[in-house]
Design a protein around this motif. Sequence first.
Motif, PDB file in Angstrom:
ATOM      1  N   VAL A  75      40.863 -61.017  11.020  1.00 42.91           N
ATOM      2  CA  VAL A  75      39.842 -60.275  11.763  1.00 42.91           C
ATOM      3  C   VAL A  75      40.439 -59.035  12.426  1.00 42.91           C
ATOM      4  CG1 VAL A  75      38.060 -60.510  13.527  1.00 42.91           C
ATOM      5  CG2 VAL A  75      38.696 -62.477  12.155  1.00 42.91           C
ATOM      6  N   ALA A  78      39.525 -55.295  11.608  1.00 41.55           N
ATOM      7  CA  ALA A  78      38.161 -54.966  12.019  1.00 41.55           C
ATOM      8  C   ALA A  78      38.106 -54.781  13.535  1.00 41.55           C
ATOM      9  CB  ALA A  78      37.192 -56.063  11.582  1.00 41.55           C
TER      10      ALA A  78
ATOM     11  N   SER B  91      35.291 -49.951   4.638  1.00 43.00           N
ATOM     12  CA  SER B  91      34.368 -50.887   5.282  1.00 43.00           C
ATOM     13  C   SER B  91      34.449 -52.272   4.663  1.00 43.00           C
ATOM     14  CB  SER B  91      32.931 -50.368   5.184  1.00 43.00           C
ATOM     15  OG  SER B  91      32.819 -49.148   5.845  1.00 43.00           O
ATOM     16  N   GLY B  95      36.016 -55.286   6.281  1.00 42.79           N
ATOM     17  CA  GLY B  95      34.926 -56.209   6.614  1.00 42.79           C
ATOM     18  C   GLY B  95      35.033 -57.558   5.928  1.00 42.79           C
ATOM     19  N   ALA B  98      37.558 -59.795   7.596  1.00 40.06           N
ATOM     20  CA  ALA B  98      37.015 -60.134   8.912  1.00 40.06           C
ATOM     21  C   ALA B  98      35.914 -61.173   8.786  1.00 40.06           C
ATOM     22  CB  ALA B  98      36.477 -58.878   9.598  1.00 40.06           C
ATOM     23  N   ALA B  99      35.061 -60.995   7.772  1.00 44.75           N
ATOM     24  CA  ALA B  99      33.977 -61.952   7.571  1.00 44.75           C
ATOM     25  C   ALA B  99      34.548 -63.326   7.251  1.00 44.75           C
ATOM     26  CB  ALA B  99      33.072 -61.473   6.439  1.00 44.75           C
ATOM     27  N   LEU B 121      29.364 -56.885  16.785  1.00 48.06           N
ATOM     28  CA  LEU B 121      29.108 -56.152  15.542  1.00 48.06           C
ATOM     29  C   LEU B 121      27.656 -55.699  15.459  1.00 48.06           C
ATOM     30  CD1 LEU B 121      31.137 -58.310  13.019  1.00 48.06           C
ATOM     31  CD2 LEU B 121      31.629 -55.964  13.703  1.00 48.06           C
ATOM     32  N   THR B 165      30.483 -56.222   7.437  1.00 45.07           N
ATOM     33  CA  THR B 165      31.011 -57.480   7.960  1.00 45.07           C
ATOM     34  C   THR B 165      29.884 -58.486   8.185  1.00 45.07           C
ATOM     35  OG1 THR B 165      32.658 -56.142   9.082  1.00 45.07           O
ATOM     36  CG2 THR B 165      32.551 -58.456   9.692  1.00 45.07           C
ATOM     37  N   ARG B 169      29.577 -61.859   6.166  1.00 47.47           N
ATOM     38  CA  ARG B 169      29.712 -63.111   6.909  1.00 47.47           C
ATOM     39  C   ARG B 169      28.513 -64.025   6.646  1.00 47.47           C
ATOM     40  NH1 ARG B 169      29.222 -66.346  11.600  1.00 47.47           N
ATOM     41  NH2 ARG B 169      27.111 -65.569  11.789  1.00 47.47           N
TER      42      ARG B 169
END
Lengths: 354, 287
Positions: A75, A78, B91, B95, B98-99, B121, B165, B169
């Motif tokens: 994470v 981000a 992105s 992303g 992160a997701a 977000l 993201t 997710r």
Amino acid sequence: MPREEPPPERQATWSVRATASANKAPVEARPGALPDDGRMPSLSGALRQATPPPPKGARQWLQSHRRQALLVAFVLPALAYVVIFFAYPLIYGVTMSLEKIGFIAQSGPFIGLHNYKEEISDPVTGKALVDTGIFLLASIFFQFTIGLGIASYFNRRFFLSGLLRSLIIIPWLFPPIASGTIFAIMFAGQGGIIDETLRSLHLISSPIFWFDSSFKAMFVIIFVNVWIGIPFNAVLLYSGLQDIPGELREAAALDGCGAWQKFRYVTVPLLRPVSLIVIMLGIIYTVKTFDLVIVLTNGGPDNGSQLMSTWAYTLAFQNFQTGAGAAVANMLFVFCMIVAFFYIRATRREVAIG
Amino acid sequence: MNQHLTMQAFWKRRARRFLLPIGGLVITGFMLLPIYFTVETSLEPTSALQALSQSLLPSHFILSNYRVAFDAEHGSIITSLLISLGAVVLSVGVGLPAAYGLTKLGYLRSRAVVSVAVMVLLVTQMVPGISLTIAFYKLFLHLHLLNSIAGLILADSTSGMPFATLVLRAYLGSIPAELSDAAYVDGASEWRTFRSVIAPLAVPAIITSGLFVFLFAWGDFLFAYTLTAGGSVTPLTKGLLSFFTNNTVNWGPVLATVVLAAIPSGLILGFGQRYVMGGLRAGALKG
């Protein structure tokens, strides 16, 4: 209740942990995580047999947190992006609004809330505020009602309905600056297609100069923004309508409800959550509008069609009043955050129900 | 009486079958009229402009407007392509992990942290660009990113990254946890699980979010306008505006440029429509 069913998150937690420990060292899952009642996934059962008894304490703690740390690393980029490109500029924007900055590349002395006080009493800012409000209300009202009309029309299946429905989205996918250019040309006072059409229909005798008064300029901006926003409203409301079970309307019809009553007592209440979300997203998209104004009117005539966004831009980038521009931009930001608050509250409730 | 009623019902149904598509065509046609006008005018000789409203079809097709538009704007098109593709890579590249991290952390004990992250977000999507760009200007000035493609990629990702993201997710949450767990049990590292199990499964959501990020960046005007001021880097949106303000009479090439600027939208609608609809709903209705 004969035996307690493990709550779903714990079950997930457990299986993740067990697999995590299986990977590296022979470490057992959290002691006493769940009773082995034969209802576990077979994978976990197999794991349990395969792994020798666990050393407890520090090592285990490290194991589980190592995994967490690893996931945090996923994470991290981000997070860094959000900090650098949202948190930092927003904070920087606040400090700039408290300083007397002229040209944007310079810095200036701290002057407290002076920029805010000055901008609140400034007539152009006041007009921009009112115009933004009118722009917002009119855009949302027409986007939503027309979008709802289109959505309900297409809610019945008919020949070509799918194709036409997807074609209607096009205006929303266009770059706003392109849409703005199209309409700037269509609304041109001399030779513009709208003027020519009105004249050939004998509705007007002399050309209308759409951009020479604040009122007309605002009308055009709202008109174009409604055109852009209709597809978004129509698509989301359409999916909201599709989610309403047809039986409900049939039942209402059996009870003797007419079309209007069905709409009023079945569709409206059931469409309420989606409508709320659509309206709030519409407010946020609309209040950010910038491109349209620049290409259609550039804020003119005589600052007569400035919105908060374009006025902040004009102050900061053209009038050499960067501090004041930052102050106006922050006012807009605060408004957006208020809407965001209600949006998140509404979607949370929505998620909880769904 | 009965006979009369059934006849009425028959005609009613018959009328509906014809009237509904016709009404639908009228609605769609009305919505798309400005686009039709654009395409039509862009294919017409400029001298025919005076007779615009009289003729619904171009008197004769020409492509010279497109040649003029392309000669003037091909540099901008390439710039915009580079920026948009860069924003997609950044992105989705930031992303997707992160997701994944957020989804997995949600299975562990960090649910509250994850929902705060998701909320952040969501909120970032609602920050007006103008509130960022004044600070971006100063920040980029110090970092020498003003008037650069890299700077615009970074700035344009402010709308793309959080969106990507969130969409990713929402999608990863629907992939059964057992799948990645199985890979993990088989000895795959977290990174390997992510790369060889999750990422391939997430392709539809990657396409959806990528398409949207591309469209956001391609259509961005605010950052293009403010962060390249006076400079040589000219994305297509900014190029279109200056082309328009310099050609207030000669609309053919301007409208041809509009069509060029709209090509990605058309392509996406043609080929990626289900991804678009999915993204629209996911972006709006899921958190």
